[in-house]
Structures are given as structure tokens and as C-alpha cells.
Design a protein around this motif. Structure first.
Motif, PDB file in Angstrom:
ATOM      1  N   ARG A   1       0.730  -1.197  -0.047  1.00  0.00           N
ATOM      2  CA  ARG A   1      -0.087   0.404  -0.260  1.00  0.00           C
ATOM      3  C   ARG A   1       0.870   1.351  -0.174  1.00  0.00           C
ATOM      4  NH1 ARG A   1      -2.640  -1.265   4.270  1.00  0.00           N
ATOM      5  NH2 ARG A   1      -0.957   0.111   5.323  1.00  0.00           N
ATOM      6  N   ALA A   2       2.228   1.362   0.905  1.00  0.00           N
ATOM      7  CA  ALA A   2       2.092   2.317   1.151  1.00  0.00           C
ATOM      8  C   ALA A   2       4.143   3.021   0.405  1.00  0.00           C
ATOM      9  CB  ALA A   2       2.537   2.980   2.146  1.00  0.00           C
ATOM     10  N   LEU A   3       4.716   1.330   0.758  1.00  0.00           N
ATOM     11  CA  LEU A   3       6.160   1.374   0.493  1.00  0.00           C
ATOM     12  C   LEU A   3       6.883   0.869  -1.294  1.00  0.00           C
ATOM     13  CD1 LEU A   3       9.506   1.190   2.632  1.00  0.00           C
ATOM     14  CD2 LEU A   3       8.803  -0.910   2.024  1.00  0.00           C
ATOM     15  N   PHE A   4       5.821   0.387  -1.404  1.00  0.00           N
ATOM     16  CA  PHE A   4       6.888  -0.182  -3.069  1.00  0.00           C
ATOM     17  C   PHE A   4       5.750   0.649  -3.713  1.00  0.00           C
ATOM     18  CE2 PHE A   4       6.593  -4.967  -2.558  1.00  0.00           C
ATOM     19  CZ  PHE A   4       7.590  -4.698  -1.569  1.00  0.00           C
ATOM     20  N   PRO A   5       5.109   1.676  -3.512  1.00  0.00           N
ATOM     21  CA  PRO A   5       4.537   2.951  -5.100  1.00  0.00           C
ATOM     22  C   PRO A   5       5.557   4.430  -4.298  1.00  0.00           C
ATOM     23  CG  PRO A   5       2.354   2.317  -3.453  1.00  0.00           C
ATOM     24  CD  PRO A   5       3.542   0.876  -2.960  1.00  0.00           C
ATOM     25  N   ALA A   6       6.135   4.079  -3.072  1.00  0.00           N
ATOM     26  CA  ALA A   6       7.136   5.322  -3.188  1.00  0.00           C
ATOM     27  C   ALA A   6       7.917   4.922  -3.480  1.00  0.00           C
ATOM     28  CB  ALA A   6       6.966   5.303  -1.527  1.00  0.00           C
ATOM     29  N   ILE A   7       8.540   3.644  -3.456  1.00  0.00           N
ATOM     30  CA  ILE A   7      10.037   3.071  -3.878  1.00  0.00           C
ATOM     31  C   ILE A   7       9.234   3.322  -5.647  1.00  0.00           C
ATOM     32  CG2 ILE A   7      11.143   1.780  -4.634  1.00  0.00           C
ATOM     33  CD1 ILE A   7      10.640   0.592  -1.509  1.00  0.00           C
TER      34      ILE A   7
ATOM     35  N   THR B   1      19.796  -0.397   0.221  1.00  0.00           N
ATOM     36  CA  THR B   1      20.183   0.578   0.007  1.00  0.00           C
ATOM     37  C   THR B   1      19.829   1.960  -1.110  1.00  0.00           C
ATOM     38  OG1 THR B   1      20.153  -0.562  -2.673  1.00  0.00           O
ATOM     39  CG2 THR B   1      22.393  -0.320  -0.938  1.00  0.00           C
ATOM     40  N   VAL B   2      18.725   1.600  -1.436  1.00  0.00           N
ATOM     41  CA  VAL B   2      17.252   2.822  -2.086  1.00  0.00           C
ATOM     42  C   VAL B   2      16.694   2.998  -0.893  1.00  0.00           C
ATOM     43  CG1 VAL B   2      15.253   2.835  -3.076  1.00  0.00           C
ATOM     44  CG2 VAL B   2      16.945   1.860  -4.449  1.00  0.00           C
ATOM     45  N   LEU B   3      16.223   2.499   0.473  1.00  0.00           N
ATOM     46  CA  LEU B   3      15.717   2.736   1.591  1.00  0.00           C
ATOM     47  C   LEU B   3      16.250   3.843   1.797  1.00  0.00           C
ATOM     48  CD1 LEU B   3      13.928  -0.107   2.908  1.00  0.00           C
ATOM     49  CD2 LEU B   3      12.517   1.652   1.577  1.00  0.00           C
ATOM     50  N   ALA B   4      17.600   4.100   2.310  1.00  0.00           N
ATOM     51  CA  ALA B   4      18.960   4.331   3.177  1.00  0.00           C
ATOM     52  C   ALA B   4      18.377   6.224   2.303  1.00  0.00           C
ATOM     53  CB  ALA B   4      19.996   3.976   2.422  1.00  0.00           C
ATOM     54  N   ASP B   5      17.953   6.498   1.375  1.00  0.00           N
ATOM     55  CA  ASP B   5      17.310   7.501   0.843  1.00  0.00           C
ATOM     56  C   ASP B   5      16.571   7.447   0.175  1.00  0.00           C
ATOM     57  OD1 ASP B   5      20.508   7.969   0.092  1.00  0.00           O
ATOM     58  OD2 ASP B   5      20.591   7.015  -1.394  1.00  0.00           O
ATOM     59  N   LEU B   6      15.621   7.122   0.712  1.00  0.00           N
ATOM     60  CA  LEU B   6      13.929   7.289   0.664  1.00  0.00           C
ATOM     61  C   LEU B   6      13.651   8.207   1.205  1.00  0.00           C
ATOM     62  CD1 LEU B   6      11.306   6.134  -1.580  1.00  0.00           C
ATOM     63  CD2 LEU B   6      10.665   4.443   0.645  1.00  0.00           C
ATOM     64  N   GLU B   7      12.295   9.547   0.894  1.00  0.00           N
ATOM     65  CA  GLU B   7      11.591   9.829   1.122  1.00  0.00           C
ATOM     66  C   GLU B   7      10.806   9.766   0.923  1.00  0.00           C
ATOM     67  OE1 GLU B   7      12.514  14.657   0.512  1.00  0.00           O
ATOM     68  OE2 GLU B   7      14.061  14.157  -0.408  1.00  0.00           O
ATOM     69  N   LEU B   8      10.303   9.077   2.219  1.00  0.00           N
ATOM     70  CA  LEU B   8       8.414   8.947   2.369  1.00  0.00           C
ATOM     71  C   LEU B   8       8.064   8.939   3.789  1.00  0.00           C
ATOM     72  CD1 LEU B   8       6.291   7.194   1.987  1.00  0.00           C
ATOM     73  CD2 LEU B   8       6.952   4.761   2.685  1.00  0.00           C
ATOM     74  N   HIS B   9       7.363   9.906   4.149  1.00  0.00           N
ATOM     75  CA  HIS B   9       6.997  10.709   5.408  1.00  0.00           C
ATOM     76  C   HIS B   9       5.497  10.457   5.735  1.00  0.00           C
ATOM     77  CE1 HIS B   9      10.489  13.494   5.213  1.00  0.00           C
ATOM     78  NE2 HIS B   9      10.189  13.796   3.637  1.00  0.00           N
ATOM     79  N   ALA B  10       6.274   9.414   6.461  1.00  0.00           N
ATOM     80  CA  ALA B  10       4.856   8.311   7.544  1.00  0.00           C
ATOM     81  C   ALA B  10       4.935   7.214   8.119  1.00  0.00           C
ATOM     82  CB  ALA B  10       4.410   7.887   5.851  1.00  0.00           C
ATOM     83  N   ALA B  11       3.989   7.053   8.918  1.00  0.00           N
ATOM     84  CA  ALA B  11       4.232   6.389  10.372  1.00  0.00           C
ATOM     85  C   ALA B  11       4.588   5.008   9.893  1.00  0.00           C
ATOM     86  CB  ALA B  11       3.062   6.425  11.147  1.00  0.00           C
ATOM     87  N   VAL B  12       5.802   4.974  10.596  1.00  0.00           N
ATOM     88  CA  VAL B  12       6.025   3.551  10.085  1.00  0.00           C
ATOM     89  C   VAL B  12       5.036   2.149  10.322  1.00  0.00           C
ATOM     90  CG1 VAL B  12       7.420   1.368  12.077  1.00  0.00           C
ATOM     91  CG2 VAL B  12       8.418   3.805  11.805  1.00  0.00           C
ATOM     92  N   PRO B  13       4.065   2.202  11.866  1.00  0.00           N
ATOM     93  CA  PRO B  13       3.074   1.122  11.224  1.00  0.00           C
ATOM     94  C   PRO B  13       1.908   0.685   9.751  1.00  0.00           C
ATOM     95  CG  PRO B  13       2.809   2.362  13.361  1.00  0.00           C
ATOM     96  CD  PRO B  13       4.192   2.943  12.480  1.00  0.00           C
ATOM     97  N   ASP B  14       2.331   2.266   9.500  1.00  0.00           N
ATOM     98  CA  ASP B  14       1.473   2.579   7.883  1.00  0.00           C
ATOM     99  C   ASP B  14       1.946   2.137   6.698  1.00  0.00           C
ATOM    100  OD1 ASP B  14      -0.987   3.746   9.928  1.00  0.00           O
ATOM    101  OD2 ASP B  14      -0.204   5.470   8.539  1.00  0.00           O
ATOM    102  N   VAL B  15       3.357   2.073   7.227  1.00  0.00           N
ATOM    103  CA  VAL B  15       4.437   1.440   5.972  1.00  0.00           C
ATOM    104  C   VAL B  15       5.111  -0.081   5.857  1.00  0.00           C
ATOM    105  CG1 VAL B  15       6.678   2.427   4.783  1.00  0.00           C
ATOM    106  CG2 VAL B  15       4.645   4.060   5.443  1.00  0.00           C
TER     107      VAL B  15
END
Length: 156
Positions: free
Chosen positions: A67-73, A138-152
Motif C-alpha cells: 500500500r505505501a512502501l512499494f509505490p513510494a519506491i 540501499t534504496v531505502l537509505a535515500d527514500l523520502e517517505l514521510h509516514a508512520a512506520v506501522p502504516d508503511v
């Protein structure tokens, strides 16, 4: 970018590893409950809680990613679309395996059968986690995703 933003961005890779570690631990607790035997009604109730809790944690984790992480990536790294599709397919396969485990637990299947279900889930889950970490940390090290951890990453 502020220090807090940098910390949050870098933390996504650490958060993913932490969630994977917690899910691995929940699986081990569940497998140990099966190994210890389920001869009494109390142990059976405990096993039911462990299995359903583990299934809910893993399902919640994968739903959050889908729902949240993969679309942001994918928005930040469209070249990773095939990797993300593969991971999403894994989520579907794992969900199917978890449903089989739930059904076995609900009908009080014998420990040998429960262990077979858990072994199948463990094998696919571990392979999935390793691939995901290899492809995405490595991608997550630079990912700008401003959301709550449980949501992601799920409720863990």
C-alpha cells in the motif's frame, strides 16, 4: 534537509530490518510451540494465538509494503518496478500459505501438519526477506517517505 529528516530517511532501512527480525522471532516462537507439543487444551489455545498473531503480523507487514512502501519506491526508482512486482507476487504466495496455516490451526491439525505449514511459510518468507533486503536496503537509505512506520511496514 534537517537532521530529523535525515534520521527518518536513513531509518527506513533500519526499520525494515527490525520488522523482519521481529517477524522471524514470531515465527520461531510459533514453531517452538508446535515442537513442544499440543497435548493440552491450554497449549492448543496458546498455539492458536501464536499462529494467528504471526499470520496477522506478516500479513500486516506485506499489506503496508504493498500500500505505501512499494509505490513510494517505484515513484522514486521506476527501474525497480520488476523487483517490486516480484516482491508483491511473493506477498500473494505467502498470504496463500498463511491461509493454509490458519485453516490447519482452526481445525486442530496434528503437530506434524502444522510444522509442515510453518516450514513452507518459513522457507518462502526467508527467501523473500533476503531478496527484499538485498534489492531495497540501499534504496531505502535515500527514500523520502514521510509516514508512520506501522502504516508503511505493518503493526510490528
Amino acid at each position: 534537509m534537517t537532521d530529523a529528516e535525515t534520521t527518518r530517511i536513513v531509518a527506513w532501512s533500519a526499520e525494515l530490518r527490525l520488522v523482519h527480525t521481529r517477524i522471524r522471532a514470531a515465527l520461531e516462537v510459533t514453531r517452538q510451540a508446535v515442537r513442544d507439543g499440543i497435548s493440552s487444551a491450554q497449549v492448543s489455545r496458546d498455539l492458536l494465538l501464536y499462529c494467528h498473531g504471526f499470520c496477522a503480523a506478516l500479513d500486516g507487514h506485506h499489506q503496508g509494503e504493498d500500500r505505501a512502501l512499494f509505490p513510494a519506491i517505484e515513484a522514486a526508482h521506476p527501474e525497480l518496478a520488476p523487483v517490486l512486482r516480484s516482491l508483491t507476487q511473493d506477498h500473494s504466495m505467502i498470504s496463500h500459505l498463511l491461509q493454509g496455516l490458519r485453516e490447519a490451526v482452526d481445525r486442530s491439525a496434528p503437530p506434524v501438519e502444522l510444522d509442515q505449514h510453518l516450514e513452507g511459510v518459513a522457507a518462502i518468507m526467508e527467501n523473500h526477506f533476503r531478496y527484499e533486503e538485498k534489492q531495497l536496503l540501499t534504496v531505502l537509505a535515500d527514500l523520502e517517505l514521510h509516514a508512520a512506520v506501522p502504516d508503511v511496514l505493518g503493526p510490528l
